[in-house]
Enzyme design. Structure first.
Site, PDB file in Angstrom:
ATOM      1  N   ASN A 134       1.448 -16.099  -6.236  1.00 45.12           N
ATOM      2  CA  ASN A 134       0.939 -14.893  -6.377  1.00 45.12           C
ATOM      3  C   ASN A 134       0.053 -14.799  -6.030  1.00 45.12           C
ATOM      4  O   ASN A 134      -1.014 -15.360  -6.321  1.00 45.12           O
ATOM      5  CB  ASN A 134       0.838 -14.526  -7.907  1.00 45.12           C
ATOM      6  CG  ASN A 134       0.535 -13.172  -7.854  1.00 45.12           C
ATOM      7  OD1 ASN A 134      -0.615 -12.739  -6.798  1.00 45.12           O
ATOM      8  ND2 ASN A 134       0.262 -12.355  -8.894  1.00 45.12           N
ATOM      9  N   PHE A 135      -0.856 -14.608  -4.445  1.00 44.14           N
ATOM     10  CA  PHE A 135      -1.921 -15.088  -3.978  1.00 44.14           C
ATOM     11  C   PHE A 135      -2.986 -13.783  -4.277  1.00 44.14           C
ATOM     12  O   PHE A 135      -3.466 -12.882  -3.211  1.00 44.14           O
ATOM     13  CB  PHE A 135      -2.237 -15.314  -2.853  1.00 44.14           C
ATOM     14  CG  PHE A 135      -1.397 -17.300  -2.169  1.00 44.14           C
ATOM     15  CD1 PHE A 135      -1.530 -17.840  -3.924  1.00 44.14           C
ATOM     16  CD2 PHE A 135      -1.066 -17.375  -1.620  1.00 44.14           C
ATOM     17  CE1 PHE A 135      -1.282 -19.624  -3.103  1.00 44.14           C
ATOM     18  CE2 PHE A 135      -0.741 -19.154  -1.525  1.00 44.14           C
ATOM     19  CZ  PHE A 135      -0.627 -19.496  -2.321  1.00 44.14           C
ATOM     20  N   CYS A 137      -3.359 -10.712  -6.568  1.00 45.87           N
ATOM     21  CA  CYS A 137      -4.038  -9.846  -7.614  1.00 45.87           C
ATOM     22  C   CYS A 137      -4.685  -9.755  -7.296  1.00 45.87           C
ATOM     23  O   CYS A 137      -6.459 -10.587  -7.270  1.00 45.87           O
ATOM     24  CB  CYS A 137      -3.159 -10.325  -9.525  1.00 45.87           C
ATOM     25  SG  CYS A 137      -1.968 -10.231  -9.846  1.00 45.87           S
ATOM     26  N   ASN A 202       1.109  -7.386  -1.714  1.00 45.89           N
ATOM     27  CA  ASN A 202       0.971  -6.882  -3.148  1.00 45.89           C
ATOM     28  C   ASN A 202      -0.243  -5.643  -3.179  1.00 45.89           C
ATOM     29  O   ASN A 202      -1.363  -5.186  -1.698  1.00 45.89           O
ATOM     30  CB  ASN A 202      -0.666  -8.560  -3.382  1.00 45.89           C
ATOM     31  CG  ASN A 202       0.083  -8.441  -4.808  1.00 45.89           C
ATOM     32  OD1 ASN A 202      -0.630  -7.578  -5.238  1.00 45.89           O
ATOM     33  ND2 ASN A 202      -0.232  -9.656  -4.802  1.00 45.89           N
ATOM     34  N   CYS A 345      10.277  30.867  11.445  1.00 44.36           N
ATOM     35  CA  CYS A 345       9.220  30.494  11.409  1.00 44.36           C
ATOM     36  C   CYS A 345       9.232  31.582  10.529  1.00 44.36           C
ATOM     37  O   CYS A 345      10.077  33.050  10.023  1.00 44.36           O
ATOM     38  CB  CYS A 345       8.502  31.670  12.397  1.00 44.36           C
ATOM     39  SG  CYS A 345       6.635  31.518  12.066  1.00 44.36           S
ATOM     40  N   CYS A 381      -2.287  22.424  24.394  1.00 42.86           N
ATOM     41  CA  CYS A 381      -1.355  21.811  23.434  1.00 42.86           C
ATOM     42  C   CYS A 381      -1.524  20.591  24.315  1.00 42.86           C
ATOM     43  O   CYS A 381      -1.442  20.086  25.206  1.00 42.86           O
ATOM     44  CB  CYS A 381       0.164  22.023  23.486  1.00 42.86           C
ATOM     45  SG  CYS A 381       0.754  20.771  22.811  1.00 42.86           S
ATOM     46  N   CYS A 384      -0.438  16.949  19.432  1.00 46.95           N
ATOM     47  CA  CYS A 384      -1.023  16.337  18.479  1.00 46.95           C
ATOM     48  C   CYS A 384       0.043  16.034  17.294  1.00 46.95           C
ATOM     49  O   CYS A 384      -0.624  15.226  16.554  1.00 46.95           O
ATOM     50  CB  CYS A 384      -2.448  16.664  18.450  1.00 46.95           C
ATOM     51  SG  CYS A 384      -2.615  18.164  17.579  1.00 46.95           S
TER      52      CYS A 384
END
Lengths: 428, 442
Positions: A134-135, A137, A202, A345, A381, A384
């Site tokens: 666990n590196f 928290c 994490n 629609c 258009c 996007c």
């Protein structure tokens, strides 16, 4: 039914769904319930040297939508607050009773070889299948020189990994913190240290919300709050990107990955597997709904694999990786445009106002009898996708590739690029 | 109908329990999240007072509930009554795009009640009047049209005197709504809220043509607004209408709301009696259901045409049926039978359509009963309207709601503006106030 058996760093489990190191995996009682529910493995909540830590009261903050669905979750809980001996005894009992499940043990210690190697050697005789360092928290433990305080320094990641590898025969998974500039630096360090796999992400440093009456961050401990670790559905996109960075980086390619971050459904899991993960770890979704969610995770993944013709996880593991490229490798000549299905629609106007106010004025309203017609102005258009995302009706607005007849052209080759690299032919 | 709009159809209605119960905070939050916040929303267009519905629902969702109430009341000062009494199934909720998406509209009426109730409970006055103009306007009729007009005029800085014929202001909100549609004293609380703005005084017991004349008002005030409603009641025109046990449905509804029991007009309590209601509108439905609430043994609604032609909405018809009202169609009253001076039954003729015309078939049916309630429509009472041009039995107005007399405006049920609904009356009153304001400043 598809074969869901997973193998990562030599650790096998009947399915790829593990519970992440967190409150749900703090003790035998919970883990037995999880295995009964069908979870393929667990990462036991982080062990530390005695005396055990002491936790505070009030530990979790949350980001909810207007239906109180949990979007994001944050915690200021520390590692296990139970004596090491109790945890080790329970780990041994669980592994003995559930030999087919993966039991990985998370550990954390101060920056000395004696501390890390000592813990690893205490854990090995339990029969656990592997260790997870666990590196990560980002709260509490880092103020004592542990957790992300180590994970944010690649040299320390490498050093600790090497110490633990030297001390044990067990496979070692290094859990990476996202609270860094570039996740590759710590992933590469873990690999150099001899890690058998990495797991990520994490939790992310965060303040869940500000209580406007108390004028304090949440969770509030007696009028004060602190930053905590953020997780849940909202972090999934961040985790997917970091996984993809590691999986396509030449120096870390092939390093097994256990994916973590906002996984709550079989579909989420499949996305991490498609980016190359060998297993996935879940916490927030289980804490929201209980362990029973794994039933659909297994059932849904299996059904989807059957539908796609994938017999084993390996059949699709990493399949999406070749399609993750740098922006500079995208085809500038690709054109897609929105199309609105007037029958689906429902006349809410959201696509129009989103495009009109904030984008390209590419959706016009045509007054009609009974309901308005919304029409995409193809010339305006840019493809996007905003309208498709804000539309409340699935598949009402769809994106359609336009035939341009033009070749694949990247930005480095683009005529408007001042730093254009001329293709060899054109240079002649 | 079921789900979030689900009136308590399965439950027996009573005179003091809400037909549609108020939302809890949790229900309001969940329902508000169903609103899609449509652009130029169809629900707004469908509301005669054009309340910014997506706007107020979004405010509920963000926890700005009093702000939501202000948005509602700014467009419709009787938003509290309309939240309860509007036939939303043919107005805003009928237009909700969620109907197309999921066959279930957002419960706009209930959300509106949630917001307005919160503001009333907090006792907040959200409005402030503009600087005094020195002008004084007479409003005739203290119903929805009159009070809406008075409130807007007061906001605009004018002084207003309301002349109300009855003992209490509120009009049909106070006297004409079925009790289960608006329980308790909400109509009076709403009147009090409107008057708390200031600048409005109410003179009750003042009827046009009896206690005050239009000519006098025109002389004493800078402008006049007429919101006199339809005080005249249509008769059946059949023999036996004078028997004891025959009454106007509106009188029974008013008596039940005012709790002046027994409803004297019916010559005795409704409990245990057999009631026939003549008519097909919402008033007929209100009278029929409330008769059951008051203990009637059996209630039949008889209408001369079919259910499709009924003025009562489909929702109201369903409500009547599930409460136990027998709906009978294609029956027109021909004679009320009596015994000893009291009603003993009613003879009705079967009707049919013949070449587009409603005709009697000559066949009759007799329904034995003790009470006949007439709900065949109201009409303009002519008293005191001397000099005003009428059109179609109502006061004639132009598009600004100005009558044929300079400085005299009219709105609500006494004109033909739209449906005869509270919400339309409020819309008229507000529009007339703006027109009067412009007239006074011209």
């Amino acid at each position: 039914m598809a074969d869901l058996r997973a193998t990562i760093a030599g650790i096998t489990s009947p399915n790829p769904f593990w519970l992440a190191s967190a409150p749900p995996t703090d003790k035998e009682y919970n883990i037995v319930r999880a295995f009964k529910a069908g979870w393929g493995g667990v990462v036991w909540k982080t062990l530390g040297e005695d005396p055990p830590v002491v936790n505070v009261s009030s530990r979790y903050g949350a980001l909810l939508d207007s239906n109180r669905a949990l979007i994001g979750f944050n915690n200021i809980e520390l590692i296990t607050d139970r004596p090491l001996e109790v945890n080790l005894r329970e780990i041994a009992a669980v592994k003995k009773a559930w030999p087919d499940r993966a039991v990985v043990v998370s550990l954390m210690a101060v920056m000395t070889e004696a501390a890390w190697a000592g813990l690893a050697r205490r854990i090995e005789p339990t029969g656990a299948d592997g260790l997870e360092l666990n590196f990560g928290c980002p709260h509490g433990m880092c103020e004592r020189g542990m957790g992300s305080a180590i994970g944010q320094v690649p040299e320390m990641v490498e050093q600790v990994t090497r110490w633990v590898k030297n001390a044990t025969r067990l496979p070692v998974i290094v859990k990476l913190t996202p609270n860094i500039t570039n996740v590759l630096w710590s992933a590469e360090a873990a690999k150099r240290g001899g890690a058998d796999a990495v797991s990520l992400i994490n939790t992310i440093n965060s303040i869940a919300s500000v209580d406007l009456d108390a004028m304090a961050p949440t969770p509030t401990v007696g009028g004060k709050g602190t930053h905590g670790g953020y997780c849940g559905p909202a972090v999934k996109p961040i985790a997917l990107n970091m996984v993809a960075e590691i999986v396509r980086n030449p120096d870390t390619r092939g390093l097994p990955i256990s994916g973590i971050g906002g996984i709550g459904t079989w579909r989420d899991a499949a996305e991490f597997l498609a980016l190359g993960c060998g297993s996935v770890q879940v916490c927030t979704a289980a804490m929201t709904h209980g362990f029973r969610i794994v039933e659909d995770m297994i059932d849904g993944l299996s059904a989807w694999m059957d539908e796609k013709g994938y017999r084993t996880l390996a059949d699709f593991q990493g399949r999406a990786v070749p399609n993750v490229v740098n922006w500079n490798d995208l085809n500038m000549n690709f054109v897609t445009k929105a199309k609105i299905d007037k029958d689906l629609c429902i006349d809410c106007g959201r696509c129009h106002i989103a495009c009109e106010d904030t984008s390209h004025q590419a959706i016009r309203i045509i007054p009609a009898e009974g309901k308005r017609l919304f029409e995409v102005v193809d010339e305006e258009c840019v493809g996007c996708n905003l309208c498709a995302h804000v539309c409340p009706v699935p598949d009402c607005i769809t994106m359609h590739e336009q035939e341009t007849g033009r070749p694949y052209l990247t930005w480095p080759e683009h005529p408007q690029n001042p730093a254009r690299v001329l293709p060899p032919k054109a240079a002649e | 109908m079921s789900g979030v709009n689900g009136a308590a159809h399965g439950n027996q209605l009573s005179l003091d329990r809400d037909l549609v119960p108020p939302f809890t905070a949790l229900q309001a939050m969940a329902e508000s999240s169903r609103c899609l916040y449509c652009y130029e929303a169809a629900c707004v267009t469908a509301c005669p007072t054009a309340i910014d519905i997506p706007g107020f629902i979004r405010k509920i969702g963000t926890g700005n509930v009093k702000g939501a109430a202000r948005t509602i009341l700014d467009a419709n000062i009787m938003g509290g009554t309309c939240a309860r009494a509007c036939p939303t199934e043919v107005l805003c909720e009928q237009a909700c795009v969620r109907n197309k998406a999921e066959a279930e509209p957002v419960a706009i009426g209930r959300l509106q009640r949630y917001a307005t109730d919160a503001l009333f409970k907090a006792g907040v006055q959200p409005f402030t009047r503009q600087a005094p103009t020195g002008k004084h306007v007479a409003v005739v009729g203290g119903g929805p049209a009159g009070l809406a007009c008075a409130h807007r005029l007061a906001l605009l800085g004018h002084e207003v005197t309301v002349f109300e014929a009855r003992a209490k202001a509120g009009g049909l909100n106070e006297y004409g709504l079925a009790a289960y549609k608006m329980v308790g004293d909400f109509a009076q609380r709403e009147v009090d809220f409107i008057l708390s703005l200031g600048g409005i005084s109410v003179k009750t017991g003042m009827a046009l043509g009896r206690d005050v004349t239009l000519a006098q008002l025109r002389q004493d005030f800078d402008a006049v607004f007429l919101g006199v409603g339809l005080a005249g009641i249509n008769t059946l025109g059949v023999a036996g209408e004078d028997l004891a046990g025959v009454a106007d449905a509106v009188d029974v509804i008013a008596a039940l709301r005012q709790r002046t029991a027994p409803p004297v007009a019916v010559a005795g309590p409704l409990a245990g009696r057999r009631v026939v209601v003549i008519g097909g509108g919402n008033t007929a439905v209100d009278a029929a259901i409330q008769s059951l609430c008051a203990g009637a043994a059996e209630v039949t609604m008889a209408y001369r045409r079919g259910t499709a032609e009924m003025g009562a909405t489909g929702h109201e018809q369903d409500l009547a049926r599930t409460q136990g009202v027998v709906l009978r169609t294609w029956l027109a009253p021909r004679e009320i039978l009596g015994a000893g001076g009291a009603v003993s039954g009613i003879v009705l003729e079967r009707m049919a359509m013949d070449a587009g015309r409603l005709v009697g078939t000559g066949e009759t049916v007799t329904i034995p009963c003790d009470v006949v309630l007439k709900a065949v429509g109201q009409k303009l009472a002519p008293g005191g309207l001397d000099g005003l041009a009428l059109a179609g039995g109502r006061i004639q107005v132009d598009e600004t709601l100005a009558t044929s007399l300079p400085g005299v405006y009219a709105g609500g049920d006494c004109i033909k503006s739209g449906e005869d609904l509270t919400v339309q009356s409020v819309a008229d009153g507000k529009a007339a106030a703006f027109a009067i304001d412009a007239y006074l400043k011209a």
